[in-house]
Design a protein around this motif. Structure first.
Motif, PDB file in Angstrom:
ATOM      1  N   ARG A  85       0.845  -1.210   0.000  1.00  0.00           N
ATOM      2  CA  ARG A  85       0.000   0.000   0.000  1.00  0.00           C
ATOM      3  C   ARG A  85       0.874   1.252   0.000  1.00  0.00           C
ATOM      4  O   ARG A  85       0.618   2.214  -0.707  1.00  0.00           O
ATOM      5  CB  ARG A  85      -0.923   0.019   1.229  1.00  0.00           C
ATOM      6  N   ALA A  86       1.926   1.222   0.818  1.00  0.00           N
ATOM      7  CA  ALA A  86       2.821   2.385   0.886  1.00  0.00           C
ATOM      8  C   ALA A  86       3.551   2.583  -0.434  1.00  0.00           C
ATOM      9  O   ALA A  86       3.741   3.717  -0.891  1.00  0.00           O
ATOM     10  CB  ALA A  86       3.817   2.198   2.032  1.00  0.00           C
ATOM     11  N   MET A  87       3.971   1.489  -1.058  1.00  0.00           N
ATOM     12  CA  MET A  87       4.698   1.602  -2.333  1.00  0.00           C
ATOM     13  C   MET A  87       3.816   2.142  -3.444  1.00  0.00           C
ATOM     14  O   MET A  87       4.301   2.822  -4.353  1.00  0.00           O
ATOM     15  CB  MET A  87       5.248   0.235  -2.752  1.00  0.00           C
ATOM     16  N   MET A  88       2.523   1.797  -3.428  1.00  0.00           N
ATOM     17  CA  MET A  88       1.621   2.268  -4.484  1.00  0.00           C
ATOM     18  C   MET A  88       1.270   3.743  -4.276  1.00  0.00           C
ATOM     19  O   MET A  88       1.040   4.459  -5.234  1.00  0.00           O
ATOM     20  CB  MET A  88       0.344   1.416  -4.533  1.00  0.00           C
ATOM     21  N   GLY A  89       1.210   4.201  -3.034  1.00  0.00           N
ATOM     22  CA  GLY A  89       0.902   5.606  -2.758  1.00  0.00           C
ATOM     23  C   GLY A  89      -0.587   5.828  -2.543  1.00  0.00           C
ATOM     24  O   GLY A  89      -1.403   4.918  -2.720  1.00  0.00           O
ATOM     25  N   ALA A  90      -0.946   7.044  -2.179  1.00  0.00           N
ATOM     26  CA  ALA A  90      -2.335   7.381  -1.881  1.00  0.00           C
ATOM     27  C   ALA A  90      -3.232   7.115  -3.086  1.00  0.00           C
ATOM     28  O   ALA A  90      -2.806   7.272  -4.240  1.00  0.00           O
ATOM     29  CB  ALA A  90      -2.436   8.855  -1.486  1.00  0.00           C
ATOM     30  N   THR A  91      -4.506   6.727  -2.798  1.00  0.00           N
ATOM     31  CA  THR A  91      -5.455   6.399  -3.864  1.00  0.00           C
ATOM     32  C   THR A  91      -5.557   7.533  -4.875  1.00  0.00           C
ATOM     33  O   THR A  91      -5.604   7.310  -6.081  1.00  0.00           O
ATOM     34  CB  THR A  91      -6.845   6.108  -3.260  1.00  0.00           C
ATOM     35  N   ASN A  92      -5.613   8.761  -4.369  1.00  0.00           N
ATOM     36  CA  ASN A  92      -5.614   9.933  -5.254  1.00  0.00           C
ATOM     37  C   ASN A  92      -4.161  10.303  -5.583  1.00  0.00           C
ATOM     38  O   ASN A  92      -3.428  10.759  -4.708  1.00  0.00           O
ATOM     39  CB  ASN A  92      -6.310  11.099  -4.569  1.00  0.00           C
ATOM     40  N   PRO A  93      -3.750  10.113  -6.824  1.00  0.00           N
ATOM     41  CA  PRO A  93      -2.345  10.364  -7.171  1.00  0.00           C
ATOM     42  C   PRO A  93      -1.859  11.770  -6.834  1.00  0.00           C
ATOM     43  O   PRO A  93      -0.656  11.971  -6.620  1.00  0.00           O
ATOM     44  CB  PRO A  93      -2.319  10.119  -8.684  1.00  0.00           C
ATOM     45  N   LEU A  94      -2.778  12.726  -6.751  1.00  0.00           N
ATOM     46  CA  LEU A  94      -2.341  14.080  -6.404  1.00  0.00           C
ATOM     47  C   LEU A  94      -1.829  14.151  -4.964  1.00  0.00           C
ATOM     48  O   LEU A  94      -1.091  15.054  -4.605  1.00  0.00           O
ATOM     49  CB  LEU A  94      -3.494  15.081  -6.579  1.00  0.00           C
ATOM     50  N   GLU A  95      -2.256  13.174  -4.154  1.00  0.00           N
ATOM     51  CA  GLU A  95      -1.802  13.121  -2.758  1.00  0.00           C
ATOM     52  C   GLU A  95      -0.698  12.086  -2.555  1.00  0.00           C
ATOM     53  O   GLU A  95      -0.215  11.895  -1.431  1.00  0.00           O
ATOM     54  CB  GLU A  95      -2.991  12.795  -1.846  1.00  0.00           C
ATOM     55  N   ALA A  96      -0.326  11.407  -3.616  1.00  0.00           N
ATOM     56  CA  ALA A  96       0.708  10.367  -3.511  1.00  0.00           C
ATOM     57  C   ALA A  96       2.090  11.012  -3.572  1.00  0.00           C
ATOM     58  O   ALA A  96       2.351  11.874  -4.407  1.00  0.00           O
ATOM     59  CB  ALA A  96       0.542   9.359  -4.650  1.00  0.00           C
ATOM     60  N   THR A  97       2.958  10.583  -2.673  1.00  0.00           N
ATOM     61  CA  THR A  97       4.284  11.202  -2.628  1.00  0.00           C
ATOM     62  C   THR A  97       5.173  10.667  -3.748  1.00  0.00           C
ATOM     63  O   THR A  97       5.051   9.511  -4.160  1.00  0.00           O
ATOM     64  CB  THR A  97       4.971  10.937  -1.267  1.00  0.00           C
ATOM     65  N   PRO A  98       6.091  11.510  -4.222  1.00  0.00           N
ATOM     66  CA  PRO A  98       7.067  11.046  -5.203  1.00  0.00           C
ATOM     67  C   PRO A  98       7.815   9.840  -4.633  1.00  0.00           C
ATOM     68  O   PRO A  98       8.077   9.775  -3.441  1.00  0.00           O
ATOM     69  CB  PRO A  98       8.010  12.245  -5.377  1.00  0.00           C
ATOM     70  N   GLY A  99       8.141   8.900  -5.494  1.00  0.00           N
ATOM     71  CA  GLY A  99       8.790   7.671  -5.027  1.00  0.00           C
ATOM     72  C   GLY A  99       7.811   6.517  -4.947  1.00  0.00           C
ATOM     73  O   GLY A  99       8.206   5.364  -4.936  1.00  0.00           O
ATOM     74  N   THR A 100       6.502   6.862  -4.876  1.00  0.00           N
ATOM     75  CA  THR A 100       5.482   5.814  -4.962  1.00  0.00           C
ATOM     76  C   THR A 100       5.099   5.633  -6.431  1.00  0.00           C
ATOM     77  O   THR A 100       5.367   6.505  -7.261  1.00  0.00           O
ATOM     78  CB  THR A 100       4.227   6.183  -4.141  1.00  0.00           C
ATOM     79  N   VAL A 101       4.458   4.500  -6.726  1.00  0.00           N
ATOM     80  CA  VAL A 101       4.061   4.247  -8.120  1.00  0.00           C
ATOM     81  C   VAL A 101       3.129   5.344  -8.599  1.00  0.00           C
ATOM     82  O   VAL A 101       3.318   5.925  -9.674  1.00  0.00           O
ATOM     83  CB  VAL A 101       3.392   2.851  -8.231  1.00  0.00           C
ATOM     84  N   ARG A 102       2.112   5.661  -7.784  1.00  0.00           N
ATOM     85  CA  ARG A 102       1.169   6.703  -8.227  1.00  0.00           C
ATOM     86  C   ARG A 102       1.810   8.081  -8.220  1.00  0.00           C
ATOM     87  O   ARG A 102       1.533   8.916  -9.088  1.00  0.00           O
ATOM     88  CB  ARG A 102      -0.073   6.672  -7.341  1.00  0.00           C
ATOM     89  N   GLY A 103       2.660   8.326  -7.244  1.00  0.00           N
ATOM     90  CA  GLY A 103       3.332   9.627  -7.164  1.00  0.00           C
ATOM     91  C   GLY A 103       4.292   9.847  -8.319  1.00  0.00           C
ATOM     92  O   GLY A 103       4.582  10.984  -8.688  1.00  0.00           O
ATOM     93  N   ASP A 104       4.773   8.757  -8.903  1.00  0.00           N
ATOM     94  CA  ASP A 104       5.724   8.881 -10.002  1.00  0.00           C
ATOM     95  C   ASP A 104       5.061   8.805 -11.380  1.00  0.00           C
ATOM     96  O   ASP A 104       5.583   9.365 -12.347  1.00  0.00           O
ATOM     97  CB  ASP A 104       6.779   7.768  -9.924  1.00  0.00           C
ATOM     98  N   PHE A 105       3.920   8.063 -11.475  1.00  0.00           N
ATOM     99  CA  PHE A 105       3.406   7.769 -12.814  1.00  0.00           C
ATOM    100  C   PHE A 105       1.948   8.134 -13.052  1.00  0.00           C
ATOM    101  O   PHE A 105       1.454   7.947 -14.161  1.00  0.00           O
ATOM    102  CB  PHE A 105       3.568   6.271 -13.122  1.00  0.00           C
ATOM    103  N   ALA A 106       1.205   8.594 -12.030  1.00  0.00           N
ATOM    104  CA  ALA A 106      -0.230   8.818 -12.209  1.00  0.00           C
ATOM    105  C   ALA A 106      -0.618  10.248 -11.830  1.00  0.00           C
ATOM    106  O   ALA A 106       0.088  10.919 -11.070  1.00  0.00           O
ATOM    107  CB  ALA A 106      -1.020   7.821 -11.366  1.00  0.00           C
TER     108      ALA A 106
END
Ligand code: CMP
Length: 136
Positions: A85-106
């Motif tokens: 869950r931590a690696m994927m990042g927050a459900t809303n990519p705008l809240e996902a930190t860089p370094g997570t999958v969503r924070g980097d690609f979504a």
């Protein structure tokens, strides 16, 4: 040891992010114990998202997951549910930190690239749904 489910959604598959996501999972020290590419049926997707039935985004999220090929991954390791869950990042990519999958690609919640089980109970239910034949 825990086992959890990751789904790479159609957007992740079409953007050829399978390798990147699997690479990150393995680099973290987690084991892949189930892996398949499939075009999911509406029935399995509605069952998968059963907890969201009745919510405004239910139809959209079901339609989206049925819109192309997905990759289902069973992942095992110490504290795998939380780690993934931590690696994927927050459900809303705008809240996902860089370094997570969503924070980097979504960028948008409707195309947030992956699903991952929210807790061990959800993981057990979802793994039985997507890997009825069992895991290695
Ligand atoms: P996922 O982890 O697959 O679980 C449900 C999905 O619904 C979620 O990721 C998002 O892609 C999508 N979704 C769309 N809108 C919302 C919302 N408001 N809250 C939670 N999930 C949403």
């Amino acid at each position: 040891m825990e086992t959890t489910l990751v789904l790479v959604k159609p957007g992740g598959v079409s953007r050829r992010l399978n390798g990147e996501i699997l690479r990150r999972i393995e680099a973290r020290g987690l084991d892949i114990v189930g892996l398949k590419l499939l075009n999911p049926s509406r029935e399995i997707v509605e069952e998968h998202y059963a907890e969201h039935r009745g919510k405004g985004f239910f139809d959209d999220v079901v339609n989206y997951l049925c819109s192309g090929s997905i990759v289902a991954v069973a992942v095992r390791g110490t504290n795998a549910v939380k780690a993934i869950r931590a690696m994927m990042g927050a459900t809303n990519p705008l809240e996902a930190t860089p370094g997570t999958v969503r924070g980097d690609f979504a960028l948008t919640i409707d195309d947030n690239l992956t699903h991952s089980s929210s807790d061990p109970e959800a993981a057990e239910r979802e793994l039985a749904l997507w890997f009825p034949e069992g895991l290695v």
